[in-house]
Design a protein around this motif. Structure first.
Motif, mmCIF file in Angstrom:
data_model
loop_
_atom_site.group_PDB
_atom_site.id
_atom_site.type_symbol
_atom_site.label_atom_id
_atom_site.label_comp_id
_atom_site.label_asym_id
_atom_site.label_seq_id
_atom_site.Cartn_x
_atom_site.Cartn_y
_atom_site.Cartn_z
ATOM 1 N N ILE A 241 63.661 31.773 48.848
ATOM 2 C CA ILE A 241 63.291 33.033 49.501
ATOM 3 C C ILE A 241 64.120 33.234 50.759
ATOM 4 C CG2 ILE A 241 61.423 34.221 50.728
ATOM 5 C CD1 ILE A 241 59.497 32.957 48.633
ATOM 6 N N ASP A 242 64.325 32.168 51.523
ATOM 7 C CA ASP A 242 65.120 32.264 52.747
ATOM 8 C C ASP A 242 66.572 32.651 52.469
ATOM 9 O OD1 ASP A 242 62.924 31.614 54.271
ATOM 10 O OD2 ASP A 242 63.491 29.504 54.526
ATOM 11 N N GLN A 243 67.074 32.374 51.262
ATOM 12 C CA GLN A 243 68.459 32.695 50.918
ATOM 13 C C GLN A 243 68.630 34.103 50.351
ATOM 14 O OE1 GLN A 243 70.428 29.623 48.650
ATOM 15 N NE2 GLN A 243 69.542 28.018 49.911
ATOM 16 N N LEU A 244 67.540 34.807 50.136
ATOM 17 C CA LEU A 244 67.645 36.179 49.637
ATOM 18 C C LEU A 244 68.280 37.062 50.708
ATOM 19 C CD1 LEU A 244 64.123 36.659 47.991
ATOM 20 C CD2 LEU A 244 66.303 36.396 46.803
ATOM 21 N N PRO A 245 68.972 38.120 50.288
ATOM 22 C CA PRO A 245 69.472 39.082 51.279
ATOM 23 C C PRO A 245 68.289 39.633 52.084
ATOM 24 C CG PRO A 245 70.414 39.522 49.113
ATOM 25 C CD PRO A 245 69.356 38.475 48.920
ATOM 26 N N PRO A 246 68.482 39.946 53.360
ATOM 27 C CA PRO A 246 67.362 40.324 54.233
ATOM 28 C C PRO A 246 66.474 41.446 53.693
ATOM 29 C CG PRO A 246 69.353 40.034 55.521
ATOM 30 C CD PRO A 246 69.750 39.904 54.079
ATOM 31 N N LYS A 247 67.052 42.537 53.236
ATOM 32 C CA LYS A 247 66.236 43.667 52.744
ATOM 33 C C LYS A 247 65.492 43.263 51.475
ATOM 34 C CE LYS A 247 65.361 47.939 53.772
ATOM 35 N NZ LYS A 247 64.685 48.261 55.017
ATOM 36 N N CYS A 248 66.163 42.537 50.605
ATOM 37 C CA CYS A 248 65.557 42.065 49.360
ATOM 38 C C CYS A 248 64.390 41.124 49.677
ATOM 39 C CB CYS A 248 66.634 41.349 48.545
ATOM 40 S SG CYS A 248 66.131 40.847 46.908
ATOM 41 N N ARG A 249 64.597 40.213 50.627
ATOM 42 C CA ARG A 249 63.555 39.273 51.025
ATOM 43 C C ARG A 249 62.350 40.017 51.604
ATOM 44 N NH1 ARG A 249 66.244 35.781 54.403
ATOM 45 N NH2 ARG A 249 65.967 37.227 56.108
ATOM 46 N N GLU A 250 62.630 41.013 52.424
ATOM 47 C CA GLU A 250 61.544 41.771 53.047
ATOM 48 C C GLU A 250 60.690 42.486 51.996
ATOM 49 O OE1 GLU A 250 60.901 45.026 56.586
ATOM 50 O OE2 GLU A 250 62.880 44.789 55.716
ATOM 51 N N VAL A 251 61.335 43.154 51.070
ATOM 52 C CA VAL A 251 60.601 43.854 50.003
ATOM 53 C C VAL A 251 59.812 42.849 49.170
ATOM 54 C CG1 VAL A 251 60.867 45.185 47.877
ATOM 55 C CG2 VAL A 251 62.154 45.834 49.914
ATOM 56 N N PHE A 252 60.440 41.737 48.829
ATOM 57 C CA PHE A 252 59.783 40.714 48.021
ATOM 58 C C PHE A 252 58.544 40.155 48.727
ATOM 59 C CE2 PHE A 252 59.266 36.281 46.669
ATOM 60 C CZ PHE A 252 59.103 36.460 45.310
ATOM 61 N N LEU A 253 58.674 39.847 50.012
ATOM 62 C CA LEU A 253 57.548 39.287 50.752
ATOM 63 C C LEU A 253 56.417 40.299 50.932
ATOM 64 C CD1 LEU A 253 59.420 37.163 53.419
ATOM 65 C CD2 LEU A 253 58.085 36.337 51.463
ATOM 66 N N LEU A 254 56.769 41.546 51.165
ATOM 67 C CA LEU A 254 55.724 42.573 51.251
ATOM 68 C C LEU A 254 54.984 42.689 49.938
ATOM 69 C CD1 LEU A 254 57.482 45.390 53.289
ATOM 70 C CD2 LEU A 254 55.472 44.072 53.985
ATOM 71 N N SER A 255 55.713 42.563 48.850
ATOM 72 C CA SER A 255 55.110 42.668 47.523
ATOM 73 C C SER A 255 54.247 41.461 47.201
ATOM 74 C CB SER A 255 56.211 42.815 46.470
ATOM 75 O OG SER A 255 55.687 42.743 45.181
ATOM 76 N N ARG A 256 54.784 40.262 47.437
ATOM 77 C CA ARG A 256 54.088 39.047 47.019
ATOM 78 C C ARG A 256 53.121 38.519 48.074
ATOM 79 N NH1 ARG A 256 55.991 41.074 43.070
ATOM 80 N NH2 ARG A 256 56.935 39.943 41.357
ATOM 81 N N SER A 257 53.570 38.353 49.299
ATOM 82 C CA SER A 257 52.694 37.822 50.357
ATOM 83 C C SER A 257 51.786 38.909 50.912
ATOM 84 C CB SER A 257 53.515 37.247 51.509
ATOM 85 O OG SER A 257 54.221 36.121 51.102
ATOM 86 N N GLY A 258 52.337 40.096 51.041
ATOM 87 C CA GLY A 258 51.574 41.190 51.614
ATOM 88 C C GLY A 258 50.674 41.903 50.632
ATOM 89 N N HIS A 259 50.898 41.661 49.342
ATOM 90 C CA HIS A 259 50.113 42.290 48.282
ATOM 91 C C HIS A 259 50.089 43.814 48.417
ATOM 92 C CE1 HIS A 259 48.857 38.259 47.250
ATOM 93 N NE2 HIS A 259 48.402 38.079 48.480
#
Length: 191
Positions: free
Chosen positions: A120-138
């Motif tokens: 996750i830390d190696q994902l591009p910043p915008k991609c990581r942000e969207v992914f974390l909002l989706s998965r961690s942020g639900h």
């Protein structure tokens, strides 16, 4: 709404969102104490100055946006006044307590979570942000799109890209892919 009802609702929001917001902040700034401070400050600001948002139907998106903005401010401040020495090696992002599990299973789970965190830390910043909002942020794709000012299609593309990159990362690490995907299908998604 009277003050006691407002406080009860605020407390429920805090209990529901504190951990996911801390995890989201941690992935953005990689500082456990800073993450907790940011989330606590967001909740404090809401209680002291913006109580009207507590009962808003878009409170989840509001909280994640506020934490995101505070994280960016934190990182900007950190650039201006860098800390001379930081010890990130001692960070233990997930404390797992296994009373009945054997030590090997615990080690495997910890190694897997560390691998996932690294991916996750190696994902591009915008991609990581969207992914974390989706998965961690639900958050729903629409909430993420509204929150970040992008289209739902872009959210879908970024989520797909994140999954694709994480799958490739896991495969490079010679890990069986099935546990990777089953991890994301669980209701309790913690990173």
């Amino acid at each position: 709404m009277d003050r006691q009802d407002l406080y009860t609702q605020f407390r429920q929001l805090f209990q529901e969102f504190y951990d996911p917001l801390c995890k989201y902040a941690f992935h953005l700034i990689t500082d456990r104490d800073g993450s907790e401070d940011i989330v606590q400050e967001v909740f404090t600001r809401i209680w002291e100055k913006q109580q009207e948002v507590i009962s808003s139907p878009k409170i989840r998106a509001y909280l994640f946006q506020a934490v995101r903005n505070s994280c960016f401010n934190f990182l900007e401040q950190k650039k201006r006044f860098p800390v001379a020495s930081a010890d990130w090696d001692n960070e233990d992002e997930t404390a797992v307590s296994w009373d009945t599990a054997d030590e090997a299973a615990e080690d495997n789970l910890q190694a897997y979570r560390e691998l996932l965190k690294n991916g996750i830390d190696q994902l591009p910043p915008k991609c990581r942000e969207v992914f974390l909002l989706s998965r961690s942020g639900h958050l729903s794709n629409q909430e993420i799109a509204d929150n970040l000012g992008i289209s739902v299609n872009t959210v879908n593309n970024q989520t797909w890209k994140a999954m694709k990159l994480l799958k490739a990362f896991v495969q490079k690490a010679r890990i069986w892919v099935l546990p990777f995907f089953s991890f994301f299908l669980q209701d309790n998604r913690s990173f």
